[in-house]
Design an enzyme around this catalytic site. Structure first.
Site, mmCIF file in Angstrom:
data_model
loop_
_atom_site.group_PDB
_atom_site.id
_atom_site.type_symbol
_atom_site.label_atom_id
_atom_site.label_comp_id
_atom_site.label_asym_id
_atom_site.label_seq_id
_atom_site.Cartn_x
_atom_site.Cartn_y
_atom_site.Cartn_z
ATOM 1 N N SER A 133 -3.822 -7.542 2.887
ATOM 2 C CA SER A 133 -3.452 -6.902 1.413
ATOM 3 C C SER A 133 -1.877 -8.399 1.171
ATOM 4 C CB SER A 133 -2.355 -6.195 1.558
ATOM 5 O OG SER A 133 -1.083 -6.697 0.266
ATOM 6 N N ARG A 175 -2.273 3.138 -1.540
ATOM 7 C CA ARG A 175 -1.915 3.249 -0.263
ATOM 8 C C ARG A 175 -0.252 3.602 -0.159
ATOM 9 N NH1 ARG A 175 -1.985 -2.451 1.539
ATOM 10 N NH2 ARG A 175 -1.067 -1.411 3.648
ATOM 11 N N HIS A 200 5.945 -16.332 2.914
ATOM 12 C CA HIS A 200 5.782 -15.100 3.256
ATOM 13 C C HIS A 200 6.561 -13.701 4.341
ATOM 14 C CE1 HIS A 200 4.704 -11.784 1.182
ATOM 15 N NE2 HIS A 200 4.271 -10.716 2.473
ATOM 16 N N ASP A 245 -5.936 -5.010 -4.784
ATOM 17 C CA ASP A 245 -5.063 -5.225 -3.961
ATOM 18 C C ASP A 245 -4.212 -4.352 -4.747
ATOM 19 O OD1 ASP A 245 -3.041 -5.151 -1.953
ATOM 20 O OD2 ASP A 245 -2.294 -6.406 -3.035
ATOM 21 N N LYS A 284 -3.944 -12.145 -1.065
ATOM 22 C CA LYS A 284 -2.983 -13.198 -1.882
ATOM 23 C C LYS A 284 -2.435 -14.185 -1.638
ATOM 24 C CE LYS A 284 -0.268 -9.284 -1.922
ATOM 25 N NZ LYS A 284 0.646 -7.900 -1.847
HETATM 26 N N1 URA Z 1 3.341 -6.808 1.340
HETATM 27 C C1 URA Z 1 2.142 -6.519 0.905
HETATM 28 O O1 URA Z 1 2.340 -7.310 0.262
HETATM 29 N N2 URA Z 1 1.444 -5.471 1.009
HETATM 30 C C2 URA Z 1 1.402 -4.478 2.144
HETATM 31 O O2 URA Z 1 0.372 -3.860 2.422
HETATM 32 C C3 URA Z 1 2.670 -4.122 2.741
HETATM 33 C C4 URA Z 1 3.705 -5.517 1.921
#
Ligand code: URA
Length: 429
Positions: free
Chosen positions: A188, A173, A87, A166, A192
């Site tokens: 966040s 946000r 990621h 999220d 995931k």
């Molecule tokens: N990527 C995400 O999935 N969440 C965040 O808060 C920032 C970047």
């Protein structure tokens, strides 16, 4: 009528006053927000209180677990090979997922890349792949597992079911200036990834003007927080801190980045893209227990390219079809002679976005053809009048605003540029 376990205002007040929230408070507030009992303005106040007063490690872990519990979990346990995922926290010209997923799959490690679309100046992996004629982003969970077993790599849209809370919280946000907050970013991303069910995970935490984290100290804290969350949840996690002061490679924009990724898969491509792809692949393979592997050889001998073509075809794409090309281009030239000492990632990202490669709102379309080709990178010598970049778009009225965002992007000096020795600054395990 359901009797709620807490009053929302009490939870907000506790965080506003600098207290740590209990697991019970966190479980309740995330669940109640998902159910619509905690209103958007209340969650906005709580997010701002977290932004200002931070969270203790145990609160971040509990917040992450509550977000995971708000959605479904995927299960890759039926696969005959280990899974390893990557990621990136997002950057300009960051096309690494495209060559990386097929490259790692060459070594019998399955790569589930459940990806997103771009928002703002950072591009989205799905937007890039959608410039390949026919390619489809959406797959069912069963099709993902089948493709992982059959081909070993899948890049597709993350379903809406993972960490449902999220989705709401990230959108909130975005509109309340609470994105740039380590506990909220870490929970966040990791909710995931943990819900996705990968056994190994490498985080590419970007540092520099084109990244969320502009300085190394904050990037290190974010990386360590995420690595700790992953390890605690049983995911073998590590992080590389990597340079995002200047764009990755020589292309920014959807079809342009696919073209460059295919060059890497054909054994060529810019050195920084190849080096980062190889570093991340080696780390993903290490986490899957494979250390004695020659990753570069799989790029130069065509094995990674073979997996790429099968992966694209499996999702209805035609890997041999010509990529779309912009009808309109404009060249930006060097204003003086010397060494290119700065080519700012954020400015180039914003320019590419303004040319049509990115979107301002989730529902906006993107142009496949829009973007920027770079003809020089920091450290290169340039002469006045030499082309520095070519801007591409389908809508030439966008050129002036794109060029305006490049005003302070370039610096040319008399001395050698301070170019980092390696694209990877540090590894965190
Ligand atoms: N990527 C995400 O999935 N969440 C965040 O808060 C920032 C970047």
């Amino acid at each position: 009528m359901t009797v709620e376990a807490f009053d929302t205002v009490d939870v907000i007040a506790a965080k506003r006053d600098g207290q740590a929230l209990s697991k019970e408070q966190i479980d309740w507030v995330i669940d109640a927000y998902t159910r619509g009992v905690v209103a958007e303005e209340q969650m906005a106040a709580l997010a701002m209180a977290i932004f200002i007063n931070d969270m203790e490690p145990v609160e971040i872990a509990n917040w992450t677990q509550a977000m995971i519990a708000s959605g479904e979990r995927m299960d890759f346990s039926s696969l005959t090979r280990p899974t390893s995922d990557k990621h990136s926290t997002g950057g300009v010209g960051d096309k690494i997922t495209l060559p990386l997923a097929p490259l790692v799959a060459v070594f019998d490690v399955a790569v589930p890349q459940l990806s997103g679309r771009g928002l703002g100046h950072t591009g989205g992996t799905l937007d890039k792949l959608e410039s390949i004629p026919g390619w489809q982003a959406g797959l069912s969970n069963a099709a993902i597992v089948d493709q992982l077993e059959d081909i070993g790599a899948v890049i597709c849209a993350a379903g809406t079911g993972l960490a449902s809370a999220d989705k709401k919280l990230y959108a909130l946000r975005d509109t309340t200036s609470t994105v740039d907050c380590i506990p909220l970013i870490a929970s966040s991303i990791m909710s995931k990834k943990i819900a996705e069910g990968t056994s190994g995970l490498v985080l590419d935490v970007k540092v520099g003007s084109g990244a969320f984290m502009k300085d190394l100290r904050k990037a290190r804290t974010l990386a360590q927080t995420m690595v700790d969350l992953g390890q605690a949840a049983g995911v073998n996690t590590s992080a590389l801190l990597t340079d995002m002061s200047t764009p990755l490679g020589l292309t920014v924009g959807n079809a342009l980045e696919v073209r460059e990724s295919v060059e890497v898969l054909a054994g060529g491509g810019p050195a920084d893209v190849v080096d980062l792809t190889v570093a991340l692949a080696e780390e993903m393979l290490r986490l899957a227990g494979k250390t004695d592997v020659d990753v570069r050889a799989a790029l130069s001998d065509g094995r990674a390219m073979d997996v790429w073509k099968r992966m694209i075809r499996a999702q209805n794409g035609d890997p041999e079809a010509p990529l779309p090309v912009a009808e309109h281009t404009e060249v930006v030239t060097a204003t003086e002679s010397g060494v290119l000492t700065k080519l700012d990632a954020l400015s180039v990202g914003v320019a590419s976005w303004r040319l049509g490669a990115g979107r301002a709102r989730k529902e906006d379309p993107v142009q496949d053809v829009a973007g920027i080709e770079l003809h020089a990178k920091p450290g290169d010598s340039v002469t006045a009048g030499q082309p520095l970049m070519t801007l591409h778009t389908a809508t030439p009225e966008r050129f002036s605003r794109a060029i305006a965002s490049l005003d302070d992007a370039v610096e040319i000096g008399g001395d050698a540029a301070s170019v980092p020795e390696s694209i990877v600054f540090e590894k965190i395990t």
